[in-house]
Design an enzyme around this catalytic site. Structure first.
Site, PDB file in Angstrom:
ATOM      1  N   HIS A 374       0.807  -1.226   0.000  1.00  0.00           N
ATOM      2  CA  HIS A 374       0.000   0.000   0.000  1.00  0.00           C
ATOM      3  C   HIS A 374       0.837   1.272   0.000  1.00  0.00           C
ATOM      4  O   HIS A 374       0.280   2.361   0.167  1.00  0.00           O
ATOM      5  CB  HIS A 374      -0.929   0.018   1.219  1.00  0.00           C
ATOM      6  N   LYS A 562      -9.175  13.225   4.612  1.00  0.00           N
ATOM      7  CA  LYS A 562      -8.272  12.076   4.538  1.00  0.00           C
ATOM      8  C   LYS A 562      -7.317  12.159   5.729  1.00  0.00           C
ATOM      9  O   LYS A 562      -7.312  13.148   6.461  1.00  0.00           O
ATOM     10  CB  LYS A 562      -7.494  12.061   3.225  1.00  0.00           C
ATOM     11  N   ARG A 563      -6.522  11.145   5.911  1.00  0.00           N
ATOM     12  CA  ARG A 563      -5.495  11.154   6.953  1.00  0.00           C
ATOM     13  C   ARG A 563      -4.584  12.362   6.751  1.00  0.00           C
ATOM     14  O   ARG A 563      -4.265  12.723   5.622  1.00  0.00           O
ATOM     15  CB  ARG A 563      -4.724   9.837   6.867  1.00  0.00           C
ATOM     16  N   LYS A 568       0.087  14.166   1.525  1.00  0.00           N
ATOM     17  CA  LYS A 568      -1.272  14.403   1.030  1.00  0.00           C
ATOM     18  C   LYS A 568      -1.534  15.894   0.811  1.00  0.00           C
ATOM     19  O   LYS A 568      -2.519  16.285   0.213  1.00  0.00           O
ATOM     20  CB  LYS A 568      -2.293  13.800   1.988  1.00  0.00           C
ATOM     21  N   THR A 671      -8.802   6.001  -1.853  1.00  0.00           N
ATOM     22  CA  THR A 671     -10.182   5.523  -1.993  1.00  0.00           C
ATOM     23  C   THR A 671     -11.164   6.665  -1.745  1.00  0.00           C
ATOM     24  O   THR A 671     -12.298   6.608  -2.208  1.00  0.00           O
ATOM     25  CB  THR A 671     -10.491   4.364  -1.026  1.00  0.00           C
ATOM     26  N   LYS A 675     -14.945   7.578  -3.532  1.00  0.00           N
ATOM     27  CA  LYS A 675     -16.208   7.853  -2.842  1.00  0.00           C
ATOM     28  C   LYS A 675     -16.782   9.192  -3.286  1.00  0.00           C
ATOM     29  O   LYS A 675     -17.995   9.330  -3.510  1.00  0.00           O
ATOM     30  CB  LYS A 675     -15.981   7.875  -1.325  1.00  0.00           C
TER      31      LYS A 675
END
Length: 829
Positions: A374, A562-563, A568, A671, A675
């Site tokens: 991952h 998100k985290r 990110k 992911t 969504k």
């Protein structure tokens, strides 16, 4: 005359359906009332909301339990191959609403509760989110279990029954504060304890070596024992009688307390062993920036995989299966590196307890295990200190040493005396055990989770391993279940889609493509736009209640949930907000005045200083922007605390813009992007992870792509400089934005509050500044954000693009992912 007959038949059918619905509804009311009387001595009129929830949940559970019992009986009779999906996280979300969707009884329960003056949605809110996961890794595992069951594939999820989740996030004065998340404090309706399957897990101790009948034998002595107690949760599938199982292990002491110490009056010592054992399953991701935390994480990993492997083998022996044929009956999938220690544990049991030779055990292990990677980030590829391993699991460490010795011999035969390469690929290197290299050595399959990610694994991260065994490497792009993320989260859009193209998309997501003609259907577009607005109004209400901030549902809802991690790039989004803020206050005549609401949701790991500082920055920027009379009606910034599955369900359905702006090459897949796309948000992102596949599906006109490519990023890294200090010196726009970190604009009381962020961008650590290339991508991101403002002004065109995104989201169903896994790797029936 024939037409009249047809009409009469339709009318009769509707009448029969209505009568049946009414009967079923009354039966549900009767069952709920019965539960309330028997369990609480209450009626519907005087029961508390929590009691109503428990009565509803146990009524639903009764239906599932009957299916579960039949499924288990059928699986026990058959000798089909079964999947055991090992994961450190299962981010399940709330179970009541999801089970009702899968049982196709949502309308029945909604109307039954309505007749009693109650709201199903309000009852659902009472349930705690299961504290079994944190981010995309755990949510992916949850979606996979849903799809495995819907596709009627025999599978077990296996993990830890954490007593506390990661943490409950509170935002206090802009800072993240971690609070306990006691999600089990009211019990868990959905679990069933299975004491008949409890096993012992042994830690520490020493290994005695003896010769018996000419063979070397190993005996583990003086060990510490922890009892692994299994708790099972049923996993329902959509419109199927199959129910699979999520098995979670709780750590228990062999003794509740030491009677001798207790009778001496040493009450603390009397319960010490119990507490030391139970801490193993106490908290998800204990902080590991100290030795004790690292040791506890490794202990957690061995605890749940040892218990799982023991249970799997006992089950296979009970069914009469020869363990030499284990790969014919069992497939064990390692979800990221956390469960990797299962590989040497299976070797240990086969050799030490079942009498296998090394080669026989290795053949079984190789045929049984598969691994999903991952991440390509080196710091996320787990490595454990040799001494820690040796102390905690001495026999397992001996087996890892032998795997490493044999692997080194193999590598030398392939690469000669290229010791640098051999050391890099070895299982044990520089006094660390590499869990990724152990997976690459032992597993028959290794897969990435997006097309780009898999190519980077093959060409960069695991290039040398790929050169040895290219047949091992596969791609299976991630997916999300449309039942949770559309049917459950967005019932209005679900109804519109079903009315337009039928309901086959719920289990055949590729049929969502039939929505394409509706992107230009004015009636459909109007209904679609109204649903999006209703969802935005609902989210605005939630924000007002929880944040005290009034947001305009007519504004663009620009979402980054998100985290919290630097790659990110929540920081890049924050810099864009600062840019917009400064543009409006410095030149209001020429600034774009399109209202925007920027919505963040994220948790930062407790020990991740920079991530927590970025949360503080976001909230300080929000305080300034939201309260400045010049911008408060144009820009709003909202940080929604304690981001979770149930909170995500409220956000993704209301989003107009989906922020997927990771540094190219860093995001394996994502992911959240799927969504949001599924609910009609347009993606703004780099060509990273699954964004690449989204762009291919929707076309360049229906996505907003910006920034460096993965190859360009990797080239910058190879040169050893991001060029951020030069950009800062030469680009006045960048300098102006970055200087707000140190000039007091957003930290009037503490001018140096955000200096660490400033330093990481301009000065850097170990000579490399701005490692996630925020400044290199800043100009491109500002340009694309301007395009978004222009596009949004044409609502008809925007909605057309949004509908195209929904229509093309079918590829990103976890049903497709699971079908791919099964076809390429598992071979389940």
């Amino acid at each position: 005359m024939k037409q009249e007959v047809k009409t009469d038949v339709k009318a009769d059918t509707k009448k029969v359906d209505a009568i049946a619905f009414e009967q079923q509804k009354q039966e549900i009311i009767k069952k709920i009332s019965g539960k309330l009387r028997r369990y609480f001595a209450k009626t519907i009129d005087n029961a508390t909301p929590t009691q109503i929830y428990r009565a509803c949940a146990t009524t639903v559970k009764d239906t599932i339990m009957e299916k579960w019992a039949r499924s288990k009986e059928e699986q026990e009779k058959k000798h089909n191959k079964e999947l055991y999906y090992l994961s450190f996280e299962f981010l399940m979300g709330r179970a009541l609403g999801n089970n009702l969707i899968n049982l196709m009884q949502s309308d029945l329960y909604r109307e039954a509760l309505k007749e009693c003056g109650l709201s199903l949605s309000e009852i659902e809110e009472i349930e705690n989110d299961a504290g079994l996961g944190n981010g995309g890794l755990g949510r992916l595992a949850a979606c996979f279990l849903d799809s495995l069951t819907t596709l009627e594939l025999p599978a077990f999820g296996c993990g830890i029954r954490y007593e506390y989740g990661l943490f409950k996030q509170k935002i206090v004065d802009g800072y993240q504060i971690e609070m306990p998340d006691p999600w089990l404090e009211d019990g868990n309706i959905w679990e069933v304890e299975r004491p008949e399957d409890k096993v012992e897990v042994h830690f520490n101790g020493r290994i005695e070596e003896t010769f018996e009948n000419g063979s070397l034998k190993f005996k583990h002595t003086d060990y510490n024992t922890v009892i692994a107690m299994p708790f099972d949760m049923p996993i329902s599938g959509y419109d199927t009688d199959v129910v699979n199982t999520l098995r979670l292990w709780k750590a228990c002491s062999p003794e509740a307390f030491n009677v001798r110490d207790f009778n001496r009056g040493d009450y603390v010592l009397a319960t010490k062993d119990k507490e030391l054992a139970e801490v193993i399953s106490k908290v998800l991701y204990p902080e590991d920036n100290h030795y004790e935390g690292k040791m506890l994480r490794l202990k957690q990993q061995y605890f749940f995989v040892s218990a799982t492997i023991q249970w799997i083998l006992a089950k296979q022996k009970r069914k009469g299966h020869d363990l030499f044929d284990l790969p014919n009956y069992v497939q064990i999938h390692i979800n990221d590196t956390h469960p990797t220690i299962a590989i040497p544990e299976l070797m240990r049991i086969l050799m030490d307890e079942e009498g296998f030779g090394w080669d026989e055990a290795w053949e079984v292990v190789n045929g049984t295990f598969a691994y999903t990677n991952h991440t390509i980030m080196a710091e996320a590829l787990e490595k454990w200190p040799v001494e820690m391993f040796k102390q905690l699991v001495p026999r397992v460490f001996q087996i890892i040493q032998e795997i490493d010795r044999r692997q080194r011999e193999n590598l030398q035969s392939k690469f000669g005396n290229d010791w640098g390469k051999i050391e890099y690929m070895a299982v044990i290197s520089n006094n660390f055990v590499s869990m990724a290299n152990l997976c690459l050595t032992a597993c028959h399959s290794v897969n990435g989770v997006a097309a780009l990610h898999t190519e980077i694994l093959k060409k960069e991260t695991f290039r040398d391993y790929y050169s040895l065994t290219p047949e091992k490497f596969k791609n299976v792009t991630n997916g999300v279940t449309q039942r949770r993320w559309l049917c459950k989260a967005n019932p209005e859009l679900t109804k519109l889609i079903t009315e337009s193209i039928g309901d086959k998309w719920i289990v055949g997501s590729d049929t969502l493509d039939k929505l394409m003609p509706f992107a230009k259907d004015s009636a459909f577009v109007e209904k679609f736009a109204k649903i999006k607005k209703n969802n935005k109004i609902a989210l605005a209400k939630y924000i007002k209640e929880h944040n005290g901030i009034m947001v305009d549902p007519e504004s663009i809802f620009d979402v980054q949930v998100k985290r919290l991690h630097e790659y990110k790039r929540q920081l890049l989004k924050t810099f864009h907000i600062i840019y917009r803020y400064k543009s409006i206050i410095e030149d209001p005549q020429n600034a774009d005045m399109t209202p925007e609401t920027f919505i963040f949701g994220a948790k930062a790991a407790p020990g991740y200083h920079m991530a927590k500082l970025i949360i503080k920055l976001i909230n300080n920027v929000a305080d300034v922007v939201n309260n400045d009379p010049r911008t408060k009606d144009i820009l709003k910034v909202v940080f929604i605390e304690n981001y979770s599955v149930s909170v995500a369900e409220k956000i993704v359905v209301a989003a107009n813009v989906s922020e997927q702006i990771s540094t190219a090459s860093k995001e394996a897949s994502g992911t959240g992007n799927m969504k949001l796309m599924l609910n009609g948000a347009l993606t703004v992102g780099t060509m990273d992870g699954a964004n690449v596949e989204i762009a291919e599906l929707v076309g360049p006109d229906n996505i907003f792509i910006f920034g460096l490519t993965s190859n360009e990023v990797l080239d910058i890294y190879s040169k050893g400089s991001s060029g951020s200090s030069e950009l800062y010196a030469q680009d006045m726009q960048i300098k102006k934005i970055v200087d707000t970190l140190i000039d007091g604009t957003f930290s009037k009381d503490k001018n140096n509050l955000f200096f660490d962020i400033y330093q990481s961008l301009i000065i850097g650590n170990n000579g490399f500044s701005d490692p996630y290339l925020v400044l290199r991508d800043f100009e491109s991101y500002i340009d694309i954000s301007g395009d978004i403002l222009l596009e949004y002004k044409n609502q008809n065109k925007w909605n057309e693009k949004a509908i195209i995104n929904v229509a093309k989201a079918g590829f990103f169903s976890s049903d497709r992912s699971i079908s791919d896994y099964n076809e390429r790797i598992w071979k389940l029936r």
